[in-house]
Design a protein around this motif. Structure first.
Motif, PDB file in Angstrom:
ATOM      1  N   PHE A 232       1.478  11.077 -10.449  1.00  0.00           N
ATOM      2  CA  PHE A 232       0.798  11.389 -11.719  1.00  0.00           C
ATOM      3  C   PHE A 232       1.443  12.609 -12.379  1.00  0.00           C
ATOM      4  O   PHE A 232       1.617  12.663 -13.599  1.00  0.00           O
ATOM      5  CB  PHE A 232      -0.697  11.684 -11.509  1.00  0.00           C
TER       6      PHE A 232
ATOM      7  N   ALA B 179      -4.924   4.312  -8.222  1.00  0.00           N
ATOM      8  CA  ALA B 179      -3.581   3.807  -8.533  1.00  0.00           C
ATOM      9  C   ALA B 179      -3.438   3.432 -10.000  1.00  0.00           C
ATOM     10  O   ALA B 179      -2.340   3.431 -10.549  1.00  0.00           O
ATOM     11  CB  ALA B 179      -3.270   2.600  -7.652  1.00  0.00           C
TER      12      ALA B 179
ATOM     13  N   ILE C 100      -4.607   3.089   3.758  1.00  0.00           N
ATOM     14  CA  ILE C 100      -5.802   3.639   4.391  1.00  0.00           C
ATOM     15  C   ILE C 100      -5.441   4.435   5.647  1.00  0.00           C
ATOM     16  O   ILE C 100      -5.951   5.530   5.875  1.00  0.00           O
ATOM     17  CB  ILE C 100      -6.803   2.491   4.691  1.00  0.00           C
TER      18      ILE C 100
ATOM     19  N   ALA D  80      -5.455  -0.974  -7.878  1.00  0.00           N
ATOM     20  CA  ALA D  80      -6.867  -0.616  -7.716  1.00  0.00           C
ATOM     21  C   ALA D  80      -7.053   0.854  -7.404  1.00  0.00           C
ATOM     22  O   ALA D  80      -6.141   1.534  -6.952  1.00  0.00           O
ATOM     23  CB  ALA D  80      -7.470  -1.451  -6.588  1.00  0.00           C
TER      24      ALA D  80
ATOM     25  N   TYR E  76      -0.023   9.865  -4.590  1.00  0.00           N
ATOM     26  CA  TYR E  76      -0.433   9.506  -5.960  1.00  0.00           C
ATOM     27  C   TYR E  76      -0.380  10.720  -6.876  1.00  0.00           C
ATOM     28  O   TYR E  76       0.091  10.646  -8.007  1.00  0.00           O
ATOM     29  CB  TYR E  76      -1.848   8.913  -5.966  1.00  0.00           C
TER      30      TYR E  76
ATOM     31  N   SER F 212       0.836  -1.205   0.000  1.00  0.00           N
ATOM     32  CA  SER F 212       0.000   0.000   0.000  1.00  0.00           C
ATOM     33  C   SER F 212       0.869   1.253   0.000  1.00  0.00           C
ATOM     34  O   SER F 212       1.998   1.255   0.485  1.00  0.00           O
ATOM     35  CB  SER F 212      -0.961  -0.005   1.194  1.00  0.00           C
TER      36      SER F 212
ATOM     37  N   PRO G 297      -2.681  -6.651  -7.638  1.00  0.00           N
ATOM     38  CA  PRO G 297      -3.755  -5.664  -7.724  1.00  0.00           C
ATOM     39  C   PRO G 297      -3.200  -4.271  -8.040  1.00  0.00           C
ATOM     40  O   PRO G 297      -2.080  -3.944  -7.654  1.00  0.00           O
ATOM     41  CB  PRO G 297      -4.373  -5.681  -6.321  1.00  0.00           C
TER      42      PRO G 297
ATOM     43  N   GLY H  40      -3.306  -0.286  -3.011  1.00  0.00           N
ATOM     44  CA  GLY H  40      -3.712   1.102  -3.276  1.00  0.00           C
ATOM     45  C   GLY H  40      -3.317   2.042  -2.156  1.00  0.00           C
ATOM     46  O   GLY H  40      -2.366   1.774  -1.398  1.00  0.00           O
ATOM     47  N   ALA H  41      -4.069   3.126  -2.029  1.00  0.00           N
ATOM     48  CA  ALA H  41      -3.755   4.149  -1.025  1.00  0.00           C
ATOM     49  C   ALA H  41      -3.736   3.518   0.369  1.00  0.00           C
ATOM     50  O   ALA H  41      -4.673   2.803   0.733  1.00  0.00           O
ATOM     51  CB  ALA H  41      -4.806   5.242  -1.083  1.00  0.00           C
TER      52      ALA H  41
HETATM   53  C1  HXC Z   1      -3.454  -0.452   4.127  1.00  0.00           C
HETATM   54  C2  HXC Z   1      -3.589  -2.530   3.176  1.00  0.00           C
HETATM   55  C3  HXC Z   1      -4.242  -2.008   2.060  1.00  0.00           C
HETATM   56  C4  HXC Z   1      -4.476  -0.590   2.025  1.00  0.00           C
HETATM   57  C5  HXC Z   1      -4.040  -4.126   1.767  1.00  0.00           C
HETATM   58  N1  HXC Z   1      -3.496  -3.843   2.958  1.00  0.00           N
HETATM   59  N2  HXC Z   1      -4.514  -3.012   1.205  1.00  0.00           N
HETATM   60  N3  HXC Z   1      -3.190  -1.753   4.200  1.00  0.00           N
HETATM   61  N4  HXC Z   1      -4.054   0.136   3.080  1.00  0.00           N
HETATM   62  N5  HXC Z   1      -5.068  -0.020   1.001  1.00  0.00           N
HETATM   63  C6  HXC Z   1      -2.868  -4.774   3.897  1.00  0.00           C
HETATM   64  C7  HXC Z   1      -3.873  -5.688   4.551  1.00  0.00           C
HETATM   65  O1  HXC Z   1      -4.412  -5.053   5.685  1.00  0.00           O
HETATM   66  C8  HXC Z   1      -2.979  -6.859   4.930  1.00  0.00           C
HETATM   67  O2  HXC Z   1      -2.226  -6.486   6.058  1.00  0.00           O
HETATM   68  C9  HXC Z   1      -2.014  -6.932   3.772  1.00  0.00           C
HETATM   69  O3  HXC Z   1      -2.039  -5.638   3.151  1.00  0.00           O
HETATM   70  C10 HXC Z   1      -2.414  -7.945   2.714  1.00  0.00           C
HETATM   71  O4  HXC Z   1      -3.753  -7.709   2.347  1.00  0.00           O
HETATM   72  P1  HXC Z   1      -4.840  -8.876   2.263  1.00  0.00           P
HETATM   73  O5  HXC Z   1      -6.164  -8.227   2.247  1.00  0.00           O
HETATM   74  O6  HXC Z   1      -4.567  -9.901   3.307  1.00  0.00           O
HETATM   75  O7  HXC Z   1      -4.482  -9.512   0.860  1.00  0.00           O
HETATM   76  P2  HXC Z   1      -5.437 -10.173  -0.202  1.00  0.00           P
HETATM   77  O8  HXC Z   1      -6.406 -11.098   0.450  1.00  0.00           O
HETATM   78  O9  HXC Z   1      -4.543 -10.751  -1.246  1.00  0.00           O
HETATM   79  O10 HXC Z   1      -6.276  -8.961  -0.842  1.00  0.00           O
HETATM   80  C11 HXC Z   1      -5.634  -7.977  -1.579  1.00  0.00           C
HETATM   81  C12 HXC Z   1      -6.598  -6.806  -1.856  1.00  0.00           C
HETATM   82  C13 HXC Z   1      -7.229  -6.333  -0.521  1.00  0.00           C
HETATM   83  C14 HXC Z   1      -7.679  -7.267  -2.826  1.00  0.00           C
HETATM   84  C15 HXC Z   1      -5.777  -5.701  -2.538  1.00  0.00           C
HETATM   85  O11 HXC Z   1      -6.188  -6.138   0.450  1.00  0.00           O
HETATM   86  C16 HXC Z   1      -7.964  -5.058  -0.662  1.00  0.00           C
HETATM   87  O12 HXC Z   1      -9.098  -5.007  -1.130  1.00  0.00           O
HETATM   88  N6  HXC Z   1      -7.339  -3.954  -0.193  1.00  0.00           N
HETATM   89  C17 HXC Z   1      -7.980  -2.653  -0.230  1.00  0.00           C
HETATM   90  C18 HXC Z   1      -8.035  -2.133  -1.618  1.00  0.00           C
HETATM   91  C19 HXC Z   1      -8.561  -0.753  -1.663  1.00  0.00           C
HETATM   92  O13 HXC Z   1      -9.784  -0.508  -1.583  1.00  0.00           O
HETATM   93  N7  HXC Z   1      -7.635   0.220  -1.671  1.00  0.00           N
HETATM   94  C20 HXC Z   1      -7.958   1.604  -1.680  1.00  0.00           C
HETATM   95  C21 HXC Z   1      -8.304   1.958  -3.120  1.00  0.00           C
HETATM   96  S1  HXC Z   1      -8.708   3.612  -3.234  1.00  0.00           S
HETATM   97  P3  HXC Z   1      -1.787  -7.535   7.178  1.00  0.00           P
HETATM   98  O14 HXC Z   1      -1.156  -6.686   8.214  1.00  0.00           O
HETATM   99  O15 HXC Z   1      -3.036  -8.213   7.622  1.00  0.00           O
HETATM  100  O16 HXC Z   1      -0.847  -8.462   6.484  1.00  0.00           O
HETATM  101  C22 HXC Z   1      -7.298   4.274  -3.709  1.00  0.00           C
HETATM  102  C23 HXC Z   1      -7.387   5.731  -3.867  1.00  0.00           C
HETATM  103  C24 HXC Z   1      -6.211   6.213  -4.619  1.00  0.00           C
HETATM  104  O17 HXC Z   1      -6.313   3.639  -3.894  1.00  0.00           O
HETATM  105  C25 HXC Z   1      -6.555   7.495  -5.215  1.00  0.00           C
HETATM  106  C26 HXC Z   1      -5.427   8.015  -6.025  1.00  0.00           C
HETATM  107  C27 HXC Z   1      -5.874   9.174  -6.842  1.00  0.00           C
END
Ligand code: HXC
Length: 514
Positions: free
Chosen positions: A149, A173, A135, A170, A145, A101, A168, A132-133
């Motif tokens: 860009f 990103a 959280i 997402a 990000y 992330s 991923p 991604g970002a």
């Molecule tokens: C913080 C994150 C994270 C995130 C994953 N992790 N995504 N930590 N921020 N965005 C951490 C999890 O908590 C976990 O930590 C470890 O990474 C592995 O993730 P898992 O979920 O166990 O892996 P997996 O089952 O393979 O799933 C992968 C995934 C899922 C599909 C990517 O993690 C997911 O949906 N993440 C969130 C995606 C998301 O919505 N991101 C924000 C998008 S919005 P631990 O400590 O348990 O190992 C965005 C805005 C950007 O990006 C805007 C820019 C302009």
């Protein structure tokens, strides 16, 4: 501490940080069929060429108990190395560390290597594998990000930028890859989307898998976001190396030149096009009968296959090929093929790569579907891209060059440097059948035998217009050539254009029909 103990301490620290997210996370990564970030970098670069920077960077987040978390390298590995001896900058997000992330320091590592790539005029390869970002880091992640860009845009057209999607990618990103020149995806591993399946289900109530939503095939065949599709990470790395070997390192450089090679004898250029102009053939065979060693590195092979784009060498020099593909939709221009070709033409122009256009198409695709999808706007992109390009531009008209397509496919009127036509070329406002039906409608209707009259009028039209000699008589075609002369005429044209220099009106920038 003695020097020796200092060195031992340094080594210990390095080993610790290089473990990334630890054994369990690495096992999980392997179980998903994925290499680790470090393995990926080492597999892409020349042996022992990787120099890592910012290994000891740590995150600064203090909310949500983040101060208790150690995130090695803050989830991204950055540095420089070489590919076939040519220097490049690279970063790889490490999914084993907080899911790769992107927090503030993670983003700063990336922007630092981007700045380095731009300053040193080196290609940049970014490997994306991230949730991604971050959280917990809130707006700092979004800021990160935005900084990426901005740099993608600044570097566009100055250094090559390659994005590799190996996990991923997402949310917002996805926009860094979308701003770069080439996107590589791998079957079952790459996932790219703005809103994931969970959000889609809650907002729209629709169930869809990640693969169906934004898997490698989707982006290669449907969206056109991906340029190279591979079945494995290793195959993907070979594609990256191949591409790097074909393109210049920056916009003031030329692509590496290799020793010339003749095309393979099995591709017989004078035997490929069928006698009947209605029959299709594979334009790849024509390209391979022209290029050095019959090698051609196709770009966006699976998207809009009615046009073919890619790189091949001519006497060792990299050229960009844009070619209608008669075996798919007769090679028509439509919204997608126009987008595909226009972007490639702009890439070649930005990076000093001469463009060879092979033409055989019946024009723009008619129909309400295309009109409503914006074929006017999309079709204009190819006109804009060819008109704007100042690299050497050479066209070979093989067969059909009808209507707007004749103009669009790098005609003399858009400032082609050379236009050669085969004797089989048909350069006309439209195909003989359609033209005869419109122009001679009355005569055909009133004839005793309308069908015989129609045939006669088609023949008359063909004789008068559907050949290369009318255009050649006006100087729109420089020379009518035999198929077997094609490679030698192209080599001649390329050598004559080696010092091409044209100036365009001074302006801040144009306004292309994006
Ligand atoms: C913080 C994150 C994270 C995130 C994953 N992790 N995504 N930590 N921020 N965005 C951490 C999890 O908590 C976990 O930590 C470890 O990474 C592995 O993730 P898992 O979920 O166990 O892996 P997996 O089952 O393979 O799933 C992968 C995934 C899922 C599909 C990517 O993690 C997911 O949906 N993440 C969130 C995606 C998301 O919505 N991101 C924000 C998008 S919005 P631990 O400590 O348990 O190992 C965005 C805005 C950007 O990006 C805007 C820019 C302009």
């Amino acid at each position: 501490m003695s020097l020796k103990r200092n060195i031992l301490d340094l080594r210990k620290r390095k080993i610790e940080v290089q473990k990334g997210g630890g054994d369990k996370a690495i096992e999980k990564q392997a179980a998903m069929g994925k290499l680790t970030a470090r393995e990926r970098i080492l597999a892409i670069l020349d042996e022992n060429s990787f120099h890592e920077y910012d290994l000891f960077v740590e995150h600064l987040a203090r909310d949500f108990d983040m101060e208790k978390k150690v995130l090695h390298g803050d989830g991204v590995i950055t540095g420089t190395g070489t590919i076939y001896g040519s220097p490049i900058c690279i970063y790889a997000q490490d999914f084993t560390v907080a899911g790769g992330s992107l927090g503030l320091m993670h983003a700063r590592k990336i922007t630092k290597i981007m700045d380095h790539a731009l300053k040193m005029r080196m290609p940049l390869i970014g490997i994306n594998d991230s949730g991604g970002a971050r959280i917990q880091e809130g707006v700092n992640s979004l800021a990160g990000y935005g900084e990426i860009f901005f740099r993608n845009t600044l570097a566009s057209g100055v250094i090559p930028q390659l994005s590799v999607i190996l996990g991923p990618c997402a949310g917002g990103a996805v926009y860094s890859p979308a701003l770069t020149d080439f996107v590589f995806v791998v079957e079952n591993i790459s996932k790219m989307f703005i809103t994931g399946p969970g959000v889609i289900k809650s907002v729209l109530g629709e169930e869809i898998s990640m693969e169906e939503l934004g898997g490698a095939r989707v982006h290669s065949e449907i969206t056109g976001n991906a340029h190279f599709y591979a079945k494995s990470e290793i195959e993907c790395f070979e594609q990256i190396k191949k591409l790097i070997s074909l393109i210049p390192r920056n916009n003031t450089d030329k692509a590496p030149v290799l020793a010339p090679k003749e095309p393979l004898k099995k591709f017989k250029i004078d035997k490929i096009v069928p006698g009947n102009p209605r029959l299709p053939y594979d334009i790849l065979n024509i390209i391979k009968s022209i290029t050095d060693g019959s090698e051609f590195f196709e770009v966006m092979e699976m998207y809009a296959p009615n046009i073919v784009i890619g790189f091949g060498r001519m006497n060792g020099q990299t050229c960009g090929f844009v070619a209608n593909q008669p075996k798919v939709l007769a090679g028509v221009l439509d919204c997608d093929s126009s987008d595909k070709a226009a972007r490639f033409i702009r890439y070649c122009d930005a990076f000093n790569i001469p463009i060879i256009t092979l033409e055989d198409m019946p024009g723009y695709l008619p129909g309400a579907d295309q009109e409503h999808m914006g074929v006017i706007r999309h079709g204009a992109k190819i006109l804009y891209a060819y008109s704007e390009a100042t690299v050497p531009k050479i066209t070979i008209i093989i067969r059909k060059a009808y209507g707007g397509g004749y103009i669009a496919m790098n005609s003399r009127h858009l400032r082609a440097d050379f236009v050669f036509a085969w004797p089989t070329a048909e350069i006309a406002v439209m195909g003989p059948e359609g033209a005869a039906n419109i122009v001679f409608r009355k005569e055909i209707e009133e004839a005793e035998d309308p069908e015989a009259m129609r045939k006669q009028k088609i023949e008359e039209y063909k004789e008068k217009f559907a050949n290369p000699y009318v255009a050649a008589a006006k100087g729109y075609v420089d020379q009518v050539i035999e198929p077997l002369e094609t490679r030698s005429m192209l080599l001649h044209a390329l050598s004559v254009s080696a010092n091409k220099s044209v100036s365009m009106p001074k302006k801040k920038h144009g306004i292309p029909p994006f």
